[in-house]
Write a protein that holds these residues in place. Sequence first.
Motif, PDB file in Angstrom:
ATOM      1  N   VAL A  25       0.851  -1.188   0.000  1.00 26.64           N
ATOM      2  CA  VAL A  25       0.000   0.000   0.000  1.00 26.64           C
ATOM      3  C   VAL A  25       0.885   1.236   0.000  1.00 26.64           C
ATOM      4  O   VAL A  25       1.757   1.382   0.863  1.00 26.64           O
ATOM      5  N   PHE A  26       0.676   2.094  -0.979  1.00 28.03           N
ATOM      6  CA  PHE A  26       1.370   3.380  -1.029  1.00 28.03           C
ATOM      7  C   PHE A  26       0.557   4.336  -0.151  1.00 28.03           C
ATOM      8  O   PHE A  26      -0.376   4.993  -0.599  1.00 28.03           O
ATOM      9  N   GLY A  27       0.930   4.344   1.135  1.00 28.31           N
ATOM     10  CA  GLY A  27       0.113   4.966   2.161  1.00 28.31           C
ATOM     11  C   GLY A  27       0.049   6.475   2.093  1.00 28.31           C
ATOM     12  O   GLY A  27      -0.875   7.079   2.644  1.00 28.31           O
ATOM     13  N   GLU A  28       1.014   7.099   1.455  1.00 26.15           N
ATOM     14  CA  GLU A  28       0.993   8.536   1.222  1.00 26.15           C
ATOM     15  C   GLU A  28       1.633   8.818  -0.133  1.00 26.15           C
ATOM     16  O   GLU A  28       2.680   8.256  -0.449  1.00 26.15           O
ATOM     17  N   PHE A  29       1.012   9.682  -0.893  1.00 31.94           N
ATOM     18  CA  PHE A  29       1.648  10.225  -2.085  1.00 31.94           C
ATOM     19  C   PHE A  29       1.033  11.586  -2.362  1.00 31.94           C
ATOM     20  O   PHE A  29      -0.148  11.827  -2.080  1.00 31.94           O
ATOM     21  N   GLY A  30       1.849  12.498  -2.864  1.00 33.05           N
ATOM     22  CA  GLY A  30       1.339  13.830  -3.147  1.00 33.05           C
ATOM     23  C   GLY A  30       2.438  14.754  -3.627  1.00 33.05           C
ATOM     24  O   GLY A  30       3.626  14.403  -3.620  1.00 33.05           O
ATOM     25  N   ALA A  31       2.031  15.933  -4.039  1.00 33.08           N
ATOM     26  CA  ALA A  31       2.962  16.975  -4.471  1.00 33.08           C
ATOM     27  C   ALA A  31       2.427  18.307  -3.974  1.00 33.08           C
ATOM     28  O   ALA A  31       1.230  18.592  -4.102  1.00 33.08           O
ATOM     29  N   SER A  32       3.297  19.122  -3.428  1.00 29.14           N
ATOM     30  CA  SER A  32       2.884  20.393  -2.845  1.00 29.14           C
ATOM     31  C   SER A  32       2.798  21.487  -3.899  1.00 29.14           C
ATOM     32  O   SER A  32       3.742  21.700  -4.668  1.00 29.14           O
ATOM     33  N   VAL A  33       1.681  22.195  -3.901  1.00 33.57           N
ATOM     34  CA  VAL A  33       1.546  23.325  -4.823  1.00 33.57           C
ATOM     35  C   VAL A  33       2.284  24.545  -4.290  1.00 33.57           C
ATOM     36  O   VAL A  33       2.396  25.560  -4.992  1.00 33.57           O
ATOM     37  N   LYS A  34       2.815  24.447  -3.075  1.00 38.29           N
ATOM     38  CA  LYS A  34       3.624  25.534  -2.531  1.00 38.29           C
ATOM     39  C   LYS A  34       5.086  25.423  -2.959  1.00 38.29           C
ATOM     40  O   LYS A  34       5.882  26.315  -2.694  1.00 38.29           O
ATOM     41  N   ASP A  35       5.423  24.323  -3.614  1.00 30.71           N
ATOM     42  CA  ASP A  35       6.763  24.153  -4.175  1.00 30.71           C
ATOM     43  C   ASP A  35       6.851  24.983  -5.449  1.00 30.71           C
ATOM     44  O   ASP A  35       6.126  24.728  -6.423  1.00 30.71           O
ATOM     45  N   GLU A  36       7.719  25.967  -5.465  1.00 32.41           N
ATOM     46  CA  GLU A  36       7.790  26.895  -6.597  1.00 32.41           C
ATOM     47  C   GLU A  36       8.216  26.210  -7.894  1.00 32.41           C
ATOM     48  O   GLU A  36       8.038  26.765  -8.980  1.00 32.41           O
ATOM     49  N   ARG A  37       8.758  25.012  -7.815  1.00 36.97           N
ATOM     50  CA  ARG A  37       9.168  24.308  -9.030  1.00 36.97           C
ATOM     51  C   ARG A  37       7.976  23.750  -9.800  1.00 36.97           C
ATOM     52  O   ARG A  37       8.085  23.458 -10.994  1.00 36.97           O
TER      53      ARG A  37
END
Length: 432
Positions: A334-346
């Motif tokens: 189980v991939f218990g967490e995955f995500g990407a932050s929109v606060k990352d300026e990249r």
Amino acid sequence: MMAGVGAGTNAASVRSVLIALAWTAALSRCGAHAMSGMEDEAWGAVERRGTHFVVRGRPFLVHGFNTYWLMVFAADPATRCKVSDVFKDAADAGLTVCRTWAFNDGGWRALQISPFVYDEEVFKGLDFVVSEARTHGMRLMLSLCNNWEDYGGKAQYVRWGKEAGLDLSGDDDFFSDPTVKSYYKAFVKTVITRVNTFTNVAYKDDPTIMAWELINEPRCPSDPSGDTLQAWFEEMAAYVKSIDPMHLLEIGVEGFYGPSTPERLQLNPNTCAGDAGTDFIRNHQVAGVDFASVHVYSDTWLPDPDSDAHLQFVRDWMHQHMDDAEKLLGMPVVFGEFGASVKDERFDSGFRETFMETVYNTLLSSRTRRDVGGGCLVWQLFPEGTEHMDDGYAVVLAESPSTLQMLSQHSRNLQTHHSKGSCGSSEPREEL
């Protein structure tokens, strides 16, 4: 009232009555109710069968989300309806599993005020979360501690130990000091044996709970050999299973490869990951662990700003762990967490959706080539009105119709996948 605090005064009695009235009013507003049908056979426990999850013999896949703060919001009548809102939003999108914190150690609105002392009103908040999950057909993965200082975690346990006069040198003593480990065990037993005040069902007997997680993202950099964490996993897995043999158990690691598989160290996102004290293969060979845990955060793990490099890492990271779960561990992953932050300026919100879609597509396509089950849970789903809690990863479905469409489409894809008899069964699907 808080456990361990006297309650004999008139003021305390009045406060108890007011609290009870607040609970009743809030439950009415939220439309929640105690589950009289908890014994219904249709709501069976999630079990592990080899490399797959099953419910009453039929395949079950994790299509879920994280919302860590549910218990804290549920403990306050003014915010409890947000718990109902997020479950409803998730259910409407076809999600079926929620991972959330079943701990809050010390500090504001703590569940565990100090070792062996718990706040009953916060516990009722957790009761509500479990009951409300069942109302919306949602399974729960409940984490029992944090590696990080948020919500107390291992650092708070060590502070309690120092206050009790223990000679402790650092936060990693959480994993080795006998007294500190006794604090953790006492808390775990209290949670697992808790009888829900809304359903009158003990947590250990409630099929709404899919799994217990020993600790969120454990790391022990003071011992990169991995021996300290391995011993802790072995001790705590055996302890949890001795109290609750029914529910599934996972350890909460991020999936970093360690010394037991030196040929895989180059697959880690960076060299520091191999010195975190975790060891994906070895850790998941512990008796009592039912499925493998992996997290996916290329945005914080990789310095490379190239989005294509991130997406390729995600595919490679997932494929390797699914392959190992099938061939070396013989258990679901189980991939218990995955995500990407929109606060990352990249990156921007467009990249986040592409990132999420890559995870879902990689997971789904792999099932045509591997005999391994499991699933994934996005970090993290919020209802409207909770944006002040956003850490950059929050997904508010009402404000992001394209993301809602993606989640709903993945739900439909899973349904189609199962209707074709995948995961070793040609029987009709009961639930995802």
